[in-house]
Scaffold this active site. Structure first.
Site, PDB file in Angstrom:
ATOM      1  N   ASP A   1      13.168 -34.847 -26.011  1.00  0.00           N
ATOM      2  CA  ASP A   1      14.165 -34.093 -25.264  1.00  0.00           C
ATOM      3  C   ASP A   1      13.587 -33.764 -23.886  1.00  0.00           C
ATOM      4  OD1 ASP A   1      16.497 -32.732 -24.655  1.00  0.00           O
ATOM      5  OD2 ASP A   1      16.537 -31.610 -26.539  1.00  0.00           O
TER       6      ASP A   1
ATOM      7  N   GLU B   1      23.100 -24.313 -24.244  1.00  0.00           N
ATOM      8  CA  GLU B   1      21.705 -24.103 -24.621  1.00  0.00           C
ATOM      9  C   GLU B   1      21.321 -22.628 -24.575  1.00  0.00           C
ATOM     10  OE1 GLU B   1      18.851 -27.249 -23.771  1.00  0.00           O
ATOM     11  OE2 GLU B   1      20.372 -28.200 -22.529  1.00  0.00           O
TER      12      GLU B   1
END
Length: 779
Positions: A284, A484
């Site tokens: 990621d 997020e």
């Protein structure tokens, strides 16, 4: 899935011709915002990505044709033979990845599906397959090869900012959806459609346990034991692998204290040896840099643990040089590098990329009629209808008569951005208007069209005030978009700082107008006051671009018969209290307000008794809020120098703001106890924001900042009309560039004036704002 011997022989031949540098290039993935096609041509990286805020020319609302043109340019750079011919190295095509997590939602004009929380409420695996197919076709139109989807997180604490990316709290839904969605994106293995035209590479993410971190903290630590990790958080991965998924993305989070990106036990032991996965494992966003002993530009530990591709959006240049050196000195074994490159080439060969032409010349390339087509939008509208959950329907108010006089209220009623949420055109889904959603339909527009077709009328009033009394009111309200860690919260109270939606509902109730609430959210929330003030209450979650699907269910046919009944059932338990989290079926003392699986139909008794509106002590501050509704986080305090006086003042409620008066030089500040860590916020597109009202203009320079670093704001204060509330935005990256230490911030908010000044202050927070990305604070 079975390996093709012919593909394996081709890989052997390719590896034999590749230099060390070309092999290392395959395992590094830059972002389009930090590399040009010309730079790419020199390095020949194996893949690129477009992150949440990355776009052609830095324009997040760039037309789709510019995305395709950029895809062509990167493809041409990867297939330029002039550099490789003299070296005898093979041409290896680029592979472009993007987060198409609820449709190809980065692209203006694409079909935007409901977020996963709503799709989980559908309980419809075959519709998930169709959603995958539509997403893949629309990605192919703009030249994308690789989707960073599906998200297979099983969310166990709804305070997590990515709750809406999970299908539910129970592994059963994730397990049932993983295979069909992967097959929709990639095609069925063993058939000619597999990774053929109109299909893309899928990615199961984020392996593993990101939905189970302690406290619901994004990028936090999952304490689950191995059995829980396998049976709950890992439930979606075996069916995804069985369906032929070609990529798995590692999680930012830790498992029992160890970063997943550095765990050989998970990346190699579980993924490779236990599940038999032979595709690629991608990292990621710079997450390898969080592994103990690593940085963004050097992390052999993650690679040796089993990571095949470093996602290195802006760290690629130094990471490339360091990784080449680490292979040469043996820190990374050549066998490990060859293994990773083999997996990457295997995926590219299975996807037919070596036989492809420029993206614009492929079967779907540039077929703009397929982007947001009527057929695709119909699939999304069906998903909206199936995802709505009816929580309350006192005295069978719903379905409504379409010929009625309808008042539509709420700040989310005519706002496609709010109904779509984060990961929509921009990373946070903010700074957008309905003009950025051509072909999309707001919830109000869908209601207006439905009512008009039956001879009724629908009027829009954001605050619910009206000149002509309506027969019924529909109030659409909910969370603002986020993504997020920006969405992490301390509790589940809806909108602690702004109760305007509740005030609208109570005013309509006082006028005895039947009222329907349509609630938009990325998670279940404590909305007891709003439920009490509503005759009917619909959890619509984040339905995406096809808001007409809401009206399809709220209204009956003209003859009064049911047009579309509610089908959705909660895939998350709904809290009875703001502090009631974690809350999951099977927990000891499980006592939700609405249980997992709850969802009324029109024929059901939908009456809900009066609910407690008592707020627990300390409730009401979201994760990003420093000061709101007159409250600070527990242990925090206001402080000031002797020349500064702070007192309570009313803004929206009694003493919910502060007035600050300077008689001479000095500072007023918020002090954190203990010091707060803002390092992750500083790496995102987040800002220090506060609302202010100038009551007496400054007599000299004024600055705002934290931890000893500040920026001048004198000009903004002098330009502000006296008595008017305004918002000031200071990007955290500006403070970080100025040298502020962000990992131990003792004073996260400091206002300093050189002389007399009086202003009022409220809603100090860390949040996402639509700002010029090249501008730091101006004086």
């Amino acid at each position: 899935m079975p390996r093709d011997p012919a593909i394996e022989r081709r890989i052997d031949a390719l590896l034999a011709r590749m230099s060390l540098e070309r092999k290392v290039a395959q395992v590094i993935q830059p972002d389009i915002a930090s590399i040009t096609p010309e730079e790419y041509r020199r390095y020949r990286f194996g893949s690129i990505l477009a992150g949440g805020n990355s776009s052609p020319g830095g324009d997040e609302t760039a037309p789709a044709r510019l995305w395709l043109a950029l895809a062509d340019r990167f493809w041409d750079a990867s297939m330029d033979a002039t550099l490789d011919a003299s070296r005898g190295e093979p041409l290896i095509p680029v592979m472009w990845g993007i987060d198409a997590v609820h449709g190809h939602a980065n692209i203006v004009g694409a079909t935007i599906f409901p977020q996963n929380i709503g799709l989980g409420a559908m309980r419809d695996p075959e519709l998930m397959r169709r959603i995958g197919q539509v997403t893949a076709v629309e990605m192919s139109v703009t030249g994308m090869d690789w989707d960073f989807s599906p998200t297979l997180a099983v969310v166990r604490d709804d305070r997590w900012g990515r709750t809406y990316e999970g299908f539910g709290e129970d592994p059963e839904i994730v397990r049932s959806y993983a295979g069909p969605l992967v097959e929709g994106l990639q095609g069925r293995p063993g058939t000619p459609e597999f990774l053929g035209p109109g299909h893309v590479i899928a990615t199961a993410k984020h392996f593993v346990g990101d939905g189970g971190t302690a406290g619901g903290h994004d990028q936090g630590d999952n304490p689950s034991d191995p059995v829980q990790l396998r049976d709950i958080h890992g439930a979606g991965y075996p069916p995804a692998v069985e369906a032929g998924v070609q990529a798995i993305m590692a999680s930012f989070s830790r498992v029992r204290g160890q970063k997943v990106h550095g765990s050989r036990e998970l990346l190699t032991g579980v993924i490779r040896e236990q599940m038999g996965f032979d595709g690629l494992v991608v990292g990621d966003w710079n997450a390898h840099g969080q592994v103990d002993g690593c940085t963004n530009v050097s992390c052999p530990a993650a690679f040796n643990a089993g990571l095949d591709i470093f996602m290195a959006p802006d760290s690629w240049r130094e990471l490339y040089a360091n990784t080449v050196g680490q292979v040469r000195d043996g820190t990374i074994p050549m066998a490990r590098l060859d293994e990773a490159v083999r997996r990457i080439l295997r995926v590219k060969l299975r996807a037919g990329l070596f036989e492809e032409v420029r993206p614009s010349q492929r079967p779907y390339g540039g077929h703009w009629d397929q982007l947001g087509s009527a057929e695709h939008r119909a699939v999304a509208r069906q998903a909206v209808r199936e995802s709505l959950v009816l929580l309350k329907n006192d005295n069978h108010l719903l379905p409504l008569r379409p010929g009625a006089r309808v008042l539509v209220a709420g700040n989310s009623a005519d706002d496609i951005s709010r109904q779509s949420g984060g990961w929509t055109i921009s990373w946070q889904g903010t700074g957008l208007s309905n003009a950025n959603f051509p072909g999309g339909t707001s919830i109000f527009a869908g209601i207006r069209d439905t009512v008009a077709a039956a001879g009724g009328s629908a009027s829009l009033s954001a605050d619910g005030r009206y000149a002509t009394r309506p027969d019924v009111a529909i109030v659409v309200f909910g969370e603002e978009p986020y993504a997020e860690f920006v969405g992490d919260r301390r509790d589940l109270e809806f909108s602690p700082a702004d109760k305007s939606a509740l005030e609208t509902l109570r005013r309509l109730r006082a006028d005895h107008i039947p009222t329907v609430s349509v609630f938009l959210s990325g998670r279940p929330m404590w909305v007891n006051p709003e439920l009490n003030a509503s005759d009917a209450f619909v959890a619509a979650f984040l339905p995406g671009s096809e808001g007409g699907g809401v009206a399809d269910v709220l209204f009956a046919n003209r003859d009064g018969s049911v047009r579309n009944d509610f089908r959705g059932r909660l895939s998350y338990s709904w809290p009875r209290r703001a502090d009631q989290t974690p809350l999951n079926r099977g927990d000891a003392h499980y006592d939700p307000l609405f249980a997992y699986g709850y969802g009324l139909r029109y024929a059901d008794n939908g009456n809900v008794p009066q609910l407690s509106e008592e707020r627990p002590d300390g409730a009401g501050l979201g994760e990003g809020l420093f000061f709101s509704r007159g409250a600070l986080p527990q242990g925090w305090r206001f402080g000031s120098d002797p020349a500064v006086r702070i007192a309570g003042v009313d803004r929206r409620a009694q003493e919910d703001a502060r007035t600050i008066a300077w008689s001479g030089p000095g500072s007023a500040y918020i002090e954190a106890a203990p010091a707060t860590d803002l390092s992750r916020e500083a790496t995102g597109e987040l800002s220090l924001m506060f609302d202010y009202r100038v009551d007496q203009a400054p007599s000299g320079p004024v600055s705002v900042g934290m931890n000893g670093n500040s920026f001048p704001i004198t000009g903004a204060l002098r330009a502000a009309p006296a008595g008017e509330w305004r918002t000031y935005v200071l990007p955290l990256r500006c403070l970080a560039r100025a040298g502020a230490t962000m990992n131990a911030v003792a004073r996260p908010f400091v206002l300093t004036a050189s002389g007399p000044l009086r202003l009022s202050l409220s809603d100090v927070r860390i949040a996402s704002a639509a700002i010029n990305q090249d501008r730091c604070a101006q004086p």
